[in-house]
Each structure stands twice: as C-alpha cells, then as structure tokens.
Design a protein around this motif. Structure first.
Motif, PDB file in Angstrom:
ATOM      1  N   PHE A  54      -8.400  18.203  36.240  1.00 54.66           N
ATOM      2  CA  PHE A  54      -9.642  18.091  35.467  1.00 54.66           C
ATOM      3  C   PHE A  54     -10.180  19.428  34.988  1.00 54.66           C
ATOM      4  O   PHE A  54     -11.193  19.480  34.307  1.00 54.66           O
ATOM      5  CB  PHE A  54     -10.715  17.383  36.304  1.00 54.66           C
ATOM      6  CG  PHE A  54     -10.320  16.019  36.766  1.00 54.66           C
ATOM      7  CD1 PHE A  54      -9.923  15.049  35.855  1.00 54.66           C
ATOM      8  CD2 PHE A  54     -10.337  15.688  38.105  1.00 54.66           C
ATOM      9  CE1 PHE A  54      -9.565  13.780  36.279  1.00 54.66           C
ATOM     10  CE2 PHE A  54      -9.976  14.423  38.538  1.00 54.66           C
ATOM     11  CZ  PHE A  54      -9.580  13.471  37.618  1.00 54.66           C
ATOM     12  N   GLY A  55      -9.523  20.519  35.370  1.00 54.75           N
ATOM     13  CA  GLY A  55     -10.037  21.813  34.974  1.00 54.75           C
ATOM     14  C   GLY A  55     -11.112  22.293  35.929  1.00 54.75           C
ATOM     15  O   GLY A  55     -11.324  21.728  37.000  1.00 54.75           O
ATOM     16  N   GLU A  56     -11.809  23.316  35.541  1.00 53.43           N
ATOM     17  CA  GLU A  56     -12.823  23.919  36.410  1.00 53.43           C
ATOM     18  C   GLU A  56     -13.906  22.908  36.759  1.00 53.43           C
ATOM     19  O   GLU A  56     -14.457  22.234  35.893  1.00 53.43           O
ATOM     20  CB  GLU A  56     -13.461  25.123  35.711  1.00 53.43           C
ATOM     21  CG  GLU A  56     -14.487  25.840  36.565  1.00 53.43           C
ATOM     22  CD  GLU A  56     -15.143  26.999  35.831  1.00 53.43           C
ATOM     23  OE1 GLU A  56     -16.019  27.634  36.423  1.00 53.43           O
ATOM     24  OE2 GLU A  56     -14.773  27.236  34.666  1.00 53.43           O
ATOM     25  N   MET A  57     -14.193  22.794  38.050  1.00 51.58           N
ATOM     26  CA  MET A  57     -15.260  21.895  38.490  1.00 51.58           C
ATOM     27  C   MET A  57     -16.533  22.688  38.741  1.00 51.58           C
ATOM     28  O   MET A  57     -16.501  23.912  38.891  1.00 51.58           O
ATOM     29  CB  MET A  57     -14.857  21.187  39.788  1.00 51.58           C
ATOM     30  CG  MET A  57     -13.726  20.196  39.627  1.00 51.58           C
ATOM     31  SD  MET A  57     -13.587  19.169  41.105  1.00 51.58           S
ATOM     32  CE  MET A  57     -11.979  18.430  40.833  1.00 51.58           C
ATOM     33  N   GLY A  58     -17.632  21.966  38.810  1.00 52.76           N
ATOM     34  CA  GLY A  58     -18.887  22.597  39.175  1.00 52.76           C
ATOM     35  C   GLY A  58     -18.840  23.102  40.604  1.00 52.76           C
ATOM     36  O   GLY A  58     -17.972  22.727  41.389  1.00 52.76           O
ATOM     37  N   ASP A  59     -19.805  23.966  40.972  1.00 52.46           N
ATOM     38  CA  ASP A  59     -19.790  24.546  42.309  1.00 52.46           C
ATOM     39  C   ASP A  59     -20.605  23.741  43.305  1.00 52.46           C
ATOM     40  O   ASP A  59     -20.687  24.095  44.477  1.00 52.46           O
ATOM     41  CB  ASP A  59     -20.282  25.995  42.272  1.00 52.46           C
ATOM     42  CG  ASP A  59     -21.712  26.116  41.739  1.00 52.46           C
ATOM     43  OD1 ASP A  59     -22.301  25.087  41.354  1.00 52.46           O
ATOM     44  OD2 ASP A  59     -22.228  27.251  41.699  1.00 52.46           O
ATOM     45  N   ALA A  60     -21.214  22.640  42.854  1.00 56.02           N
ATOM     46  CA  ALA A  60     -22.028  21.812  43.728  1.00 56.02           C
ATOM     47  C   ALA A  60     -21.539  20.370  43.705  1.00 56.02           C
ATOM     48  O   ALA A  60     -21.070  19.875  42.687  1.00 56.02           O
ATOM     49  CB  ALA A  60     -23.495  21.850  43.284  1.00 56.02           C
ATOM     50  N   ALA A  61     -21.628  19.726  44.863  1.00 54.51           N
ATOM     51  CA  ALA A  61     -21.238  18.320  44.970  1.00 54.51           C
ATOM     52  C   ALA A  61     -22.410  17.523  45.530  1.00 54.51           C
ATOM     53  O   ALA A  61     -23.127  17.985  46.424  1.00 54.51           O
ATOM     54  CB  ALA A  61     -20.022  18.164  45.874  1.00 54.51           C
ATOM     55  N   LEU A  62     -22.601  16.340  45.000  1.00 53.94           N
ATOM     56  CA  LEU A  62     -23.572  15.394  45.537  1.00 53.94           C
ATOM     57  C   LEU A  62     -22.807  14.469  46.470  1.00 53.94           C
ATOM     58  O   LEU A  62     -21.899  13.752  46.045  1.00 53.94           O
ATOM     59  CB  LEU A  62     -24.222  14.591  44.405  1.00 53.94           C
ATOM     60  CG  LEU A  62     -25.139  13.446  44.834  1.00 53.94           C
ATOM     61  CD1 LEU A  62     -26.357  13.985  45.573  1.00 53.94           C
ATOM     62  CD2 LEU A  62     -25.570  12.636  43.613  1.00 53.94           C
ATOM     63  N   LEU A  63     -23.129  14.517  47.765  1.00 52.53           N
ATOM     64  CA  LEU A  63     -22.458  13.695  48.774  1.00 52.53           C
ATOM     65  C   LEU A  63     -23.306  12.459  49.049  1.00 52.53           C
ATOM     66  O   LEU A  63     -24.498  12.560  49.350  1.00 52.53           O
ATOM     67  CB  LEU A  63     -22.263  14.498  50.061  1.00 52.53           C
ATOM     68  CG  LEU A  63     -21.930  13.695  51.329  1.00 52.53           C
ATOM     69  CD1 LEU A  63     -20.604  12.963  51.193  1.00 52.53           C
ATOM     70  CD2 LEU A  63     -21.924  14.606  52.559  1.00 52.53           C
ATOM     71  N   ILE A  64     -22.678  11.292  48.944  1.00 56.56           N
ATOM     72  CA  ILE A  64     -23.334  10.035  49.311  1.00 56.56           C
ATOM     73  C   ILE A  64     -22.486   9.381  50.401  1.00 56.56           C
ATOM     74  O   ILE A  64     -21.383   8.899  50.145  1.00 56.56           O
ATOM     75  CB  ILE A  64     -23.471   9.076  48.114  1.00 56.56           C
ATOM     76  CG1 ILE A  64     -24.249   9.743  46.973  1.00 56.56           C
ATOM     77  CG2 ILE A  64     -24.158   7.783  48.534  1.00 56.56           C
ATOM     78  CD1 ILE A  64     -24.326   8.910  45.693  1.00 56.56           C
ATOM     79  N   ASP A  65     -22.974   9.440  51.649  1.00 58.38           N
ATOM     80  CA  ASP A  65     -22.292   8.761  52.749  1.00 58.38           C
ATOM     81  C   ASP A  65     -22.564   7.269  52.631  1.00 58.38           C
ATOM     82  O   ASP A  65     -23.716   6.838  52.558  1.00 58.38           O
ATOM     83  CB  ASP A  65     -22.824   9.268  54.096  1.00 58.38           C
ATOM     84  CG  ASP A  65     -22.042  10.459  54.605  1.00 58.38           C
ATOM     85  OD1 ASP A  65     -20.801  10.387  54.611  1.00 58.38           O
ATOM     86  OD2 ASP A  65     -22.670  11.451  54.988  1.00 58.38           O
ATOM     87  N   THR A  66     -21.509   6.471  52.624  1.00 61.64           N
ATOM     88  CA  THR A  66     -21.620   5.046  52.363  1.00 61.64           C
ATOM     89  C   THR A  66     -21.037   4.260  53.524  1.00 61.64           C
ATOM     90  O   THR A  66     -19.999   4.625  54.069  1.00 61.64           O
ATOM     91  CB  THR A  66     -20.848   4.677  51.074  1.00 61.64           C
ATOM     92  OG1 THR A  66     -21.329   5.490  50.006  1.00 61.64           O
ATOM     93  CG2 THR A  66     -21.051   3.229  50.707  1.00 61.64           C
ATOM     94  N   SER A  67     -21.691   3.176  53.910  1.00 60.97           N
ATOM     95  CA  SER A  67     -21.145   2.300  54.946  1.00 60.97           C
ATOM     96  C   SER A  67     -21.235   0.847  54.495  1.00 60.97           C
ATOM     97  O   SER A  67     -22.221   0.434  53.887  1.00 60.97           O
ATOM     98  CB  SER A  67     -21.875   2.496  56.275  1.00 60.97           C
ATOM     99  OG  SER A  67     -23.269   2.317  56.112  1.00 60.97           O
ATOM    100  N   PHE A  68     -20.182   0.098  54.766  1.00 58.16           N
ATOM    101  CA  PHE A  68     -20.095  -1.317  54.414  1.00 58.16           C
ATOM    102  C   PHE A  68     -20.208  -2.145  55.697  1.00 58.16           C
ATOM    103  O   PHE A  68     -19.634  -1.776  56.723  1.00 58.16           O
ATOM    104  CB  PHE A  68     -18.741  -1.663  53.779  1.00 58.16           C
ATOM    105  CG  PHE A  68     -18.315  -0.754  52.678  1.00 58.16           C
ATOM    106  CD1 PHE A  68     -18.521  -1.118  51.358  1.00 58.16           C
ATOM    107  CD2 PHE A  68     -17.679   0.448  52.942  1.00 58.16           C
ATOM    108  CE1 PHE A  68     -18.103  -0.288  50.335  1.00 58.16           C
ATOM    109  CE2 PHE A  68     -17.261   1.283  51.922  1.00 58.16           C
ATOM    110  CZ  PHE A  68     -17.479   0.902  50.616  1.00 58.16           C
ATOM    111  N   PHE A  69     -20.883  -3.266  55.596  1.00 52.67           N
ATOM    112  CA  PHE A  69     -20.990  -4.152  56.747  1.00 52.67           C
ATOM    113  C   PHE A  69     -20.582  -5.563  56.341  1.00 52.67           C
ATOM    114  O   PHE A  69     -20.931  -6.033  55.266  1.00 52.67           O
ATOM    115  CB  PHE A  69     -22.432  -4.224  57.260  1.00 52.67           C
ATOM    116  CG  PHE A  69     -22.964  -2.925  57.804  1.00 52.67           C
ATOM    117  CD1 PHE A  69     -22.849  -2.620  59.151  1.00 52.67           C
ATOM    118  CD2 PHE A  69     -23.587  -2.014  56.975  1.00 52.67           C
ATOM    119  CE1 PHE A  69     -23.342  -1.421  59.648  1.00 52.67           C
ATOM    120  CE2 PHE A  69     -24.089  -0.815  57.464  1.00 52.67           C
ATOM    121  CZ  PHE A  69     -23.962  -0.524  58.806  1.00 52.67           C
ATOM    122  N   GLU A  70     -19.818  -6.194  57.236  1.00 49.36           N
ATOM    123  CA  GLU A  70     -19.633  -7.633  57.127  1.00 49.36           C
ATOM    124  C   GLU A  70     -19.707  -8.145  58.551  1.00 49.36           C
ATOM    125  O   GLU A  70     -18.821  -7.915  59.372  1.00 49.36           O
ATOM    126  CB  GLU A  70     -18.276  -8.000  56.510  1.00 49.36           C
ATOM    127  CG  GLU A  70     -18.270  -9.434  56.014  1.00 49.36           C
ATOM    128  CD  GLU A  70     -16.985 -10.150  56.386  1.00 49.36           C
ATOM    129  OE1 GLU A  70     -16.923 -11.345  56.126  1.00 49.36           O
ATOM    130  OE2 GLU A  70     -16.079  -9.536  56.939  1.00 49.36           O
TER     131      GLU A  70
END
Length: 206
Positions: A158-174
């Motif tokens: 993808f080429g140069e990426m930004g220097d910051a990441a938005l992390l979203i911790d996700t959990s699924f339940f059944e």
C-alpha cells in the motif's frame, strides 16, 4: 502526535467504535441467522510501530484480514486475531468443525474473509456517517503469518502508511462463548486531519 487526540476527538472515535460494533453484530446476525452480540469495544490511538506488540509481538502468528480504505480519507485497515480465535470464531459463529493446527480450508478462508468484510464495512460506514466523508473498503485479503511480516507486506503493498493507528479491540459473544480480535485503522498521513476537520475539530499541528 498522540497528545492531540483528546477530549471530544477520542469521544468521537469511541462512539464510532460503539456504533460500528452494533452495526457489525446486526450484520453478522443476519448473515448467520442467529443472534450475535458484540462487547463494548475499547478504542485507543497508538504509534504504527506498536501494532505488532498489541497482538503478541512481531513473530506472533496471526490471522489477518487486510484491505485498503479508499475515498476522501484513504488508509489501510487490518483485523487481526490469533489462529485459535479464528478457529473458535468459525466454529461458534459459522458452525465449522473445530480442528487443531494452523491450517484453514478454502471454505474457512472464504468465511473469514466474508466476516472480515462485514466487520470492516460496518466500522467504515459508521465513520463515514459521522464525518460525512466518502470511505469504502476494497476487496479484503486474508493472510496467516507473523504479525511483523504482514505489516511489512502491507507497507510494500500500500505504500507509505500513516504513523498513527486507531485500535478497536472487538469481542464477539454467542451465549457464553467469546472471541476477541483487533482492528487497526491506519489512515494515510493527511486523513486524520480530514476526518476531524469534517467534524469541525481541526487537529493542532504544533
């Protein structure tokens, strides 16, 4: 850069995560024809170089669904989970037999890609609704490899990426079953400014 993300800005990102989780749970429930719940996600900003640490280090084997975000605020999105979590996800949510080992069948690959596509679409549509920016995912790819190798491949792809990441911790339940995974949205360098300026909250560039 990270001290600039505070107050209203982080509240907006957390709200996007919450709405995205609700939309994803609804979409998965419709796909699988059974009730799926998603836990309230935790949302944080982190430097790009800390992504691998969050999933167990550069050499940790992870199942990753990755795609390019296109539109007015382009970037890259990775959804990572352990192979064990991916197997459990397929077993509990999609009804596949639970098998040992890292190998995945072609049908399991396809199911994981479809689930990842739904999740990515749900979060991106939530962000697009909030910001009124056009953002849409490309067709997702699926990789099973060391986290560091996957991120390096992403940089090449993808080429140069930004220097910051938005992390979203996700959990699924059944029922009582829970499966955890992590989203990393890595906007291109100009995209964070576009996102927040669209909300009337320009980033401080000091």
């Amino acid at each position: 850069m990270f001290n600039r993300f505070e107050g209203f800005q982080m509240d907006v990102l957390k709200e996007v995560g919450n709405i995205g989780a609700g939309n994803a749970a609804t979409a998965l429930s419709q796909l699988l024809n059974r009730p799926i719940d998603m836990g309230v996600p935790t949302v944080q900003m982190l430097p790009f170089e800390e992504i691998a640490e969050k999933v167990g280090g550069d050499e940790r084997i992870v199942v990753t669904i990755f795609l390019r975000v296109e539109g007015e605020a382009p970037g890259n999105l990775f959804f990572m989970m352990t192979p064990e979590a991916a197997k459990l996800l397929l077993n509990r949510l999609a009804g596949f037999e639970l098998k040992e080992g890292l190998a995945f069948t072609e049908m399991e690959h396809s199911a994981l890609s479809e689930i990842g596509n739904i999740l990515a679409g749900s979060y991106l549509s939530s962000l697009a609704d909030f910001t009124k920016l056009s953002m849409y995912p490309t067709v997702p790819g699926l990789a099973i490899d060391m986290a560091g190798a996957i991120l390096s491949y992403g940089l090449l792809q993808f080429g140069e990426m930004g220097d910051a990441a938005l992390l979203i911790d996700t959990s699924f339940f059944e029922g009582r079953d829970q499966v955890e995974g992590q989203f990393f949205l890595i906007p291109d360098p100009p995209s964070f400014a576009k996102i927040f300026e669209s909300l009337g909250v320009p980033l401080d560039h000091d």
